[in-house]
Design an enzyme around this catalytic site. Structure first.
Site, PDB file in Angstrom:
ATOM      1  N   CYS A   5       0.756  -1.212  -0.540  1.00 21.14           N
ATOM      2  CA  CYS A   5      -0.398   0.113   0.120  1.00 21.14           C
ATOM      3  C   CYS A   5       0.862   0.891   0.151  1.00 21.14           C
ATOM      4  CB  CYS A   5      -1.188  -0.143   1.343  1.00 21.14           C
ATOM      5  SG  CYS A   5      -1.933  -1.123   1.107  1.00 21.14           S
TER       6      CYS A   5
ATOM      7  N   LEU B 285       9.730 -15.431  -8.394  1.00 20.98           N
ATOM      8  CA  LEU B 285      10.650 -15.218  -9.176  1.00 20.98           C
ATOM      9  C   LEU B 285      12.181 -15.946  -9.625  1.00 20.98           C
ATOM     10  CD1 LEU B 285      11.737 -11.324  -8.068  1.00 20.98           C
ATOM     11  CD2 LEU B 285       9.622 -12.102 -10.139  1.00 20.98           C
TER      12      LEU B 285
ATOM     13  N   ILE C 246      13.771 -13.059 -16.553  1.00 20.96           N
ATOM     14  CA  ILE C 246      13.463 -12.844 -17.365  1.00 20.96           C
ATOM     15  C   ILE C 246      15.234 -12.815 -18.618  1.00 20.96           C
ATOM     16  CG2 ILE C 246      14.992 -10.592 -16.200  1.00 20.96           C
ATOM     17  CD1 ILE C 246      13.403  -7.924 -17.520  1.00 20.96           C
TER      18      ILE C 246
ATOM     19  N   SER D 200      10.970 -13.705  -3.377  1.00 20.76           N
ATOM     20  CA  SER D 200      12.089 -13.338  -4.696  1.00 20.76           C
ATOM     21  C   SER D 200      13.283 -14.362  -3.188  1.00 20.76           C
ATOM     22  CB  SER D 200      13.010 -12.321  -4.171  1.00 20.76           C
ATOM     23  OG  SER D 200      14.176 -11.873  -5.242  1.00 20.76           O
ATOM     24  N   GLY D 201      14.702 -13.828  -4.138  1.00 24.48           N
ATOM     25  CA  GLY D 201      16.330 -14.907  -3.321  1.00 24.48           C
ATOM     26  C   GLY D 201      17.205 -13.669  -2.749  1.00 24.48           C
TER      27      GLY D 201
END
Length: 566
Positions: free
Chosen positions: A2, A236, A261, A333-334
């Site tokens: 938010c 991801l 990506i 994510s890592g």
């Protein structure tokens, strides 16, 4: 999750709404503004948990509470303290009533919290996962852009020196004079005070025989916490061992979507084939995104807008485009594994200085000072021979002598000593948690993903896991991420575990040169006269041989200055 905005004085509704709408990307699901006798408060919501009832700002008994983030243990707190609440914000309110500022010690999660109770109190989580900015004139917001309409824009030159050194301003500074960034693990009640810091207390019960099981257990619990919510959660997947391990462990709870990506025509940078190996291994529904030079330049201004202030990590740009193509509200994510378990190759180089002994250090120090070189290696050895702190962050770019050359009259001394604990190799981790992770990587996750209405969560950056790592003996923690690789052997393909560490890089310098973009550095500086032009020319001429990151820092700052000040 938010965006929050508060102004503690009378303000025109239209101007307040305009500022709040500048952060609409952080939450399209709901917007609410309340006016009180002591100020105006606004909220944009991305609904993930308690989607139909968790409405903010909460205004009750003369107290206002707002927060951005996730409180992973709020249901446990409701039960433990027998609270008559259903939502995170209600739980924060009740804990505030009972414990005052100490309530924050009981929270597990990522958060930026504002409480107005006779005066304003601001709180930020221990890692700095959720940003929070303020002025000393009673304005606070999740992003700088919502504060800018109410102040006169001026450059903070102390922050500029920090940016050159570490790719980002360092809290409490921002690049704008008069706008402050609340440091991670701190709260503000008119003064900045610390509520949390990481400590080093070695526990010899942990050995190389039992450490992997404990880390795997802690990581599993961390992932379980971060699967909280009423929406689908993806992961991801870069193709490295860290994101592969997170995705693989996450997939044990059901089929997931994974996202990577790459860069067609630039195989040296493209890791999609490794991500594909893991995706096939864990049976995820896998999505691949291609990033190109055209997208890089077309999206540049949008990324700068989302970035808020210059942060010279080039991976912000592909990260933003990746997020633009993710059809979910939450991803894991890592980030954090390399810093916790010394995964970067350069850590090994710095470790070598602990055991190095040279009887002629003073002579060598004088020799180096008589024969200065404008390279990092020269500066590292100078520090060693001068008995100074050698390691000053894995992402250190311009060292002080270079900052002085580049900025001349605008140069400031960069304070690195506040991040030095004298904990041996654990200094690397503490320093990088505060600077590299806190000011750069976590801002990338927040700013680039929230710009696309997505919340990113980092299971390695869990308080319990990090505290455990700080308790390990030096030899047990070891280096080269041996602990993570041992755990990963059970979950991901061996080719992923064995492959050499590779950063999240893309061919930005090639593209800048192809389009003759580096001239912008000189052009902008001729209008601002901030930098020493002769030194800029030296850096540009040497270019990729020595100054790749320097060039990116200068180019990004030039684009920022052109956008905001020219």
């Amino acid at each position: 999750m938010c965006a929050i905005l508060g102004i503690l004085n009378n303000i025109e509704t239209d101007k307040f709404k305009y500022a709040l709408n500048l952060m609409s990307h952080r939450g399209y699901d709901n917007q609410k503004i309340i006016q009180t006798p002591f100020g105006t408060f606004g909220f944009n919501r991305l609904s993930i948990e308690n989607r139909n009832i968790n409405i903010q700002p909460l205004y009750k008994n003369g107290i206002v509470v707002m927060f951005n983030g996730e409180i992973y243990n709020y249901k446990k707190l409701i039960s433990e303290y027998r609270l008559n609440t259903n939502t995170e914000v209600e739980t924060i309110y009740e804990l505030w009533i009972r414990f005052g500022v100490d309530f924050v010690q009981k929270l597990e999660g990522m958060f930026a919290i504002a409480v107005y109770d006779k005066k304003i109190y601001l709180f930020r989580d221990e890692f700095g996962k959720k940003p929070l900015y303020f002025t000393k004139k009673g304005i606070f917001a999740s992003e700088i852009k919502a504060i800018l309409p109410f102040i006169e824009k001026k450059i903070n030159y102390q922050a500029l020196s920090e940016y050159l050194a570490y790719n980002s301003s360092i809290a409490p500074n921002t690049i704008y004079e008069g706008i402050y960034k609340l440091p991670a693990g701190c709260y503000y009640d008119g003064e900045i005070k610390r509520w949390h810091d990481f400590e080093r207390m070695e526990n010899v019960k942990w050995t190389m025989e039992n450490v992997c099981d404990e880390v795997e257990s802690l990581l599993t619990k961390s992932i379980e916490k971060r699967l909280m919510g009423e929406v689908e959660i993806g992961s991801l997947l870069s193709g490295g061992v860290d994101s592969s391990l997170i995705a693989a462990m996450m997939s044990k709870y059901g089929k997931i979507k994974t996202f990577s990506i790459g860069y067609d025509g630039y195989e040296n940078y493209d890791e999609r084939r490794y991500a594909r190996l893991t995706a096939e291994h864990i049976g995820s529904e896998h999505y691949e995104i291609n990033y190109s030079k055209k997208i890089f330049f077309d999206e540049f201004e949008n990324v700068l807008f989302a970035m808020d202030e210059p942060v010279a990590d080039s991976s912000f740009f592909p990260a933003n485009y990746l997020a633009k193509n993710i059809p979910l509200k939450v991803v894991l994510s890592g980030e954090g594994s390399d810093e916790l378990f010394l995964g970067y190759r350069r850590y090994n180089e710095y470790l070598g200085f602990f055991d190095a002994y040279l009887p002629n250090k003073k002579w060598l120090k004088k020799y180096l000072e008589r024969h200065p070189e404008d390279i990092k290696e020269w500066e590292i050895f100078r520090r060693f021979f001068a008995d100074e702190v050698v390691f000053r962050g894995i992402n250190e770019t311009f060292f002080q002598r270079q900052i002085n050359r580049a900025l001349k009259k605008y140069a400031h001394e960069v304070d690195y000593k506040r991040f030095v604990k004298r904990w041996g190799s654990f200094d690397f981790t503490y320093f990088d948690l505060k600077v590299w992770i806190g000011e750069v990587l976590l801002m990338k996750l927040d700013k680039m993903f929230m710009a696309n209405n997505i919340e990113a969560r980092s299971p390695f950056l869990d308080r319990n896991l990090v505290n455990f790592v700080f308790s390990l003996p030096e030899d047990v923690r070891g280096k080269n991420k041996w602990v993570i690789k041992e755990i990963a052997k059970k979950h991901v393909p061996s080719e992923i575990v064995k492959r050499r560490k590779k950063g999240f890089a893309f061919p930005f310098l090639e593209w800048l040169k192809e389009e003759n973009e580096l001239r912008l550095i000189i052009d902008v500086n001729r209008e601002t006269k901030i930098f020493n032009e002769e030194y800029l020319k030296e850096i540009i001429k040497t270019g990729h041989k020595r100054y790749k990151q320097h060039l990116w820092s200068l180019y990004l700052f030039s684009r920022f200055i052109k956008k905001e000040f020219l």
